[in-house]
Design an enzyme around this catalytic site. Structure first.
Site, PDB file in Angstrom:
ATOM      1  N   ASP A 140       0.945  -1.280   0.149  1.00 19.93           N
ATOM      2  CA  ASP A 140      -0.131  -0.005  -0.201  1.00 19.93           C
ATOM      3  C   ASP A 140       0.718   1.091   0.151  1.00 19.93           C
ATOM      4  O   ASP A 140       1.486   1.658   0.939  1.00 19.93           O
ATOM      5  CB  ASP A 140      -0.971   0.180   1.200  1.00 19.93           C
ATOM      6  CG  ASP A 140      -1.944   0.942   1.123  1.00 19.93           C
ATOM      7  OD1 ASP A 140      -2.024   1.852  -0.060  1.00 19.93           O
ATOM      8  OD2 ASP A 140      -2.676   1.356   2.260  1.00 19.93           O
ATOM      9  N   ASP A 345      -1.457   5.241  -6.031  1.00 21.92           N
ATOM     10  CA  ASP A 345      -1.846   4.337  -4.973  1.00 21.92           C
ATOM     11  C   ASP A 345      -2.047   2.986  -5.537  1.00 21.92           C
ATOM     12  O   ASP A 345      -2.615   2.563  -6.347  1.00 21.92           O
ATOM     13  CB  ASP A 345      -3.217   4.854  -4.403  1.00 21.92           C
ATOM     14  CG  ASP A 345      -3.412   3.900  -3.240  1.00 21.92           C
ATOM     15  OD1 ASP A 345      -2.495   3.691  -2.614  1.00 21.92           O
ATOM     16  OD2 ASP A 345      -4.592   4.026  -2.744  1.00 21.92           O
TER      17      ASP A 345
END
Ligand SMILES: *[C@@H]1O[C@H](CO)[C@@H](O)[C@H](O)[C@H]1NC(C)=O
Ligand SMILES: *[C@@H]1O[C@H](CO)[C@@H](O)[C@H](O)[C@H]1NC(C)=O
Ligand SMILES: *[C@@H]1O[C@H](CO)[C@@H](O)[C@H](O)[C@H]1NC(C)=O
Ligand SMILES: *[C@@H]1O[C@H](CO)[C@@H](O)[C@H](O)[C@H]1NC(C)=O
Ligand SMILES: *[C@@H]1O[C@H](CO)[C@@H](O)[C@H](O)[C@H]1NC(C)=O
Ligand SMILES: *[C@@H]1O[C@H](CO)[C@@H](O)[C@H](O)[C@H]1NC(C)=O
Ligand SMILES: *[C@@H]1O[C@H](CO)[C@@H](O)[C@H](O)[C@H]1NC(C)=O
Ligand SMILES: *[C@@H]1O[C@H](CO)[C@@H](O)[C@H](O)[C@H]1NC(C)=O
Length: 466
Positions: A140, A345
């Protein structure tokens, strides 16, 4: 992961080297079977140079046969996977939270961002502790503090995961972080709620994520094994003793953001804050996560400048989009629509655009796809989904993204453009957004290089040859 499983997954060629369609034309014809799962696993592990300044970890699609959690897991439906996009909601609430504590900017938060989207996230398998215990964690780039579920943990506090729970009592190198330490106080600055227990141990908590889930536990240190023989001693991470809400079966999360708690920051001296990954296009293929970047091996990359989300907020890696084209024709979008920037992301699925930009893309894409019946809007917000029943081949237009500085990338077709049978983009409820998000579907098959040292992000369609 069993060794036979590993063997199956380790082949010489990376999927990134396999062109899925012609790049000569603006239209790529792909057999419909490209949307189905591939049966072989590819890994570029053997492909990444064994350079001591770089560490490579195999990266697998969370739902694929190479995912260590394997086929014993009942796979959630696409709808369920979409609903669980906790990460995207998390970066949004975190970004908003940090902004409001750092400035009095009065920004409106688009309501469409409250829609949950999950699935199609990517995991790596790492070892934690001594002896190392394998753990499978989401990667992440939108968060910093890494965490795994830890013993002791009763069933109402830990959700079911595939690997055994990490038990710190069985690790000879495990330690806890004191609540008097600077590291603990820092947690408050980065939004992880550092707190003290009676025994002077630092506690952290993360969340709630957009779907209401959260995790909390003890801020700890232990040896992290990235790959056989490549260890990070005294790695700070969260030992989660209480997780609430819906989760998939992953064991935790690996934070790759830019704030001090992340793996990238903790290994800055060794790997220079640069890392890259390649996200596989679908089920059954593997890519890689690589820490460190050789400064002379940037052939094939296109770069765009990276900028901060807000002063003092170092978590997010942001870039500016400047345009989008469909079938080689630039879609008519006023450039100022993109002025808020996009967070790149790895933990979000679908790309989130300001309303005007999305509607223009949607219209161009739909007209290029007019041969196929549109389905009614998906209940989780995707509104450009098709019924391909009865088509053995489908024709998907090429979609390119242009970034500031002139870098242009042609998204992989179809894996980088469509997710399941839907356009992998979504629009905000307005143009007055805080930021956009470049989701992981669009990034598929590229090597994405985050080079904080040089202040840019690079994309290249193929990884380096060994
Ligand atoms: C992955 O495989 C599952 C079944 O194993 C299938 O339902 C799903 O559609 C596949 N996803 C992709 C992106 O190919
Ligand atoms: C973090 O903030 C909370 C709430 O303001 C406070 O109770 C706590 O002591 C702070 N943690 C540290 C380590 O200073
Ligand atoms: C975590 O979520 C549960 C249930 O949603 C809630 O009761 C609890 O207060 C939350 N904990 C934290 C630390 O936010
Ligand atoms: C381990 O890391 C913690 C937190 O970063 C730090 O306080 C401690 O001094 C480190 N210990 C060693 C032996 O390096
Ligand atoms: C790239 O740099 C490494 C050391 O940083 C060096 O060993 C290698 O020879 C260089 N390669 C080229 C092609 O210049
Ligand atoms: C991104 O766009 C904003 C607004 O136009 C601008 O202020 C900023 O300098 C741009 N950043 C980069 C790295 O191009
Ligand atoms: C898709 O199209 C087929 C045949 O054209 C039809 O039978 C089916 O009901 C459609 N599915 C949906 C979800 O609309
Ligand atoms: C689908 O595409 C393949 C090659 O890409 C071609 O051989 C085949 O004839 C096509 N099928 C149809 C029904 O158009």
């Amino acid at each position: 992961m069993g060794s036979s499983h590993l063997l199956l997954c380790v082949l010489l060629w990376s999927f990134c080297l396999i062109a899925l369609g012609s790049t000569e034309h603006n239209i790529v014809v792909v057999p419909t079977s490209s949307f189905a799962s591939e049966s072989t696993c590819f890994s570029s592990l053997s492909h990444v140079p064994s350079d001591p300044s770089r560490a490579s970890v195999p990266l697998v699609h969370r739902q694929g046969p190479c995912a260590p959690s394997g086929s014993s897991i009942v796979k959630p439906s696409f709808q369920e996977m979409l609903r669980r996009d906790a990460r995207r909601n998390h970066i949004i609430s975190k970004a908003v939270g940090l902004t409001t504590t750092l400035s009095d900017a009065s920004v409106s938060i688009p309501t469409a961002l409250g829609n949950a989207v999950d699935s199609l996230e990517y995991v790596v398998t790492l070892g934690i502790g001594t002896p190392a215990v394998e753990q499978t964690v989401l990667i992440d780039t939108g968060s910093d503090l890494s965490w795994v579920q830890c013993q002791p943990c009763i069933s109402t506090e830990c959700y079911p995961q595939k690997d055994p729970l990490f038990d710190p009592r069985k690790s000879s190198t495990y330690g806890t972080i004191s609540c008097q330490s600077g590291e603990c106080k820092n947690l408050n600055r980065t939004g992880y709620h550092g707190d003290c227990t009676d025994d002077n141990v630092c506690r952290f908590s993360i969340g709630p994520y957009g779907d209401g889930s959260n995790t909390s536990g003890v801020y700890s240190t232990d040896t992290l094994t990235l790959a056989p023989g490549i260890t990070i001693r005294n790695f700070s991470f969260g030992c989660g003793h209480d997780q609430q809400g819906e989760n998939d079966k992953y064991d935790g999360l690996l934070g790759l953001g830019g704030a001090p708690e992340s793996l990238v920051s903790q290994t800055a001296e060794r790997y220079g804050r640069a890392f890259s990954y390649c996200l596989p296009p679908g089920n059954g293929t593997a890519g890689f996560l690589s820490l460190g970047a050789s400064s002379n091996n940037t052939a094939g990359f296109v770069f765009t400048p990276m900028h901060q989300f807000a002063p003092g907020v170092s978590t997010f890696y942001m870039v500016n989009l400047s345009g989008i084209s469909v079938e080689g024709k630039q879609v008519d979008i006023p450039p100022e629509i993109f002025s808020k920037g996009m967070i790149v992301d790895s933990g979000s699925i679908v790309t989130q655009l300001p309303k005007t930009a999305y509607l223009a893309l949607q219209s161009a894409f739909r007209s290029a796809m007019s041969a196929y019946p549109l389905l009614p809007p998906n209940e989780d917000g995707l509104d450009t989904c098709y019924n391909f029943t009865g088509h053995s081949n489908i024709t998907v237009p090429k979609v390119s993204l242009m970034f500031s500085g002139g870098a242009t990338i042609d998204l992989d077709v179809p894996s980088g453009v469509m997710v399941e049978d839907c356009l992998a983009f979504d629009g905000d409820s307005s143009d007055n957004v805080l930021f956009g998000v470049l989701g992981n579907v669009n990034q598929r098959t590229f090597e994405v290089l985050y080079d904080s040292g040089r202040g840019n992000i690079g994309f290249r369609p193929e990884p380096a040859e060994a």
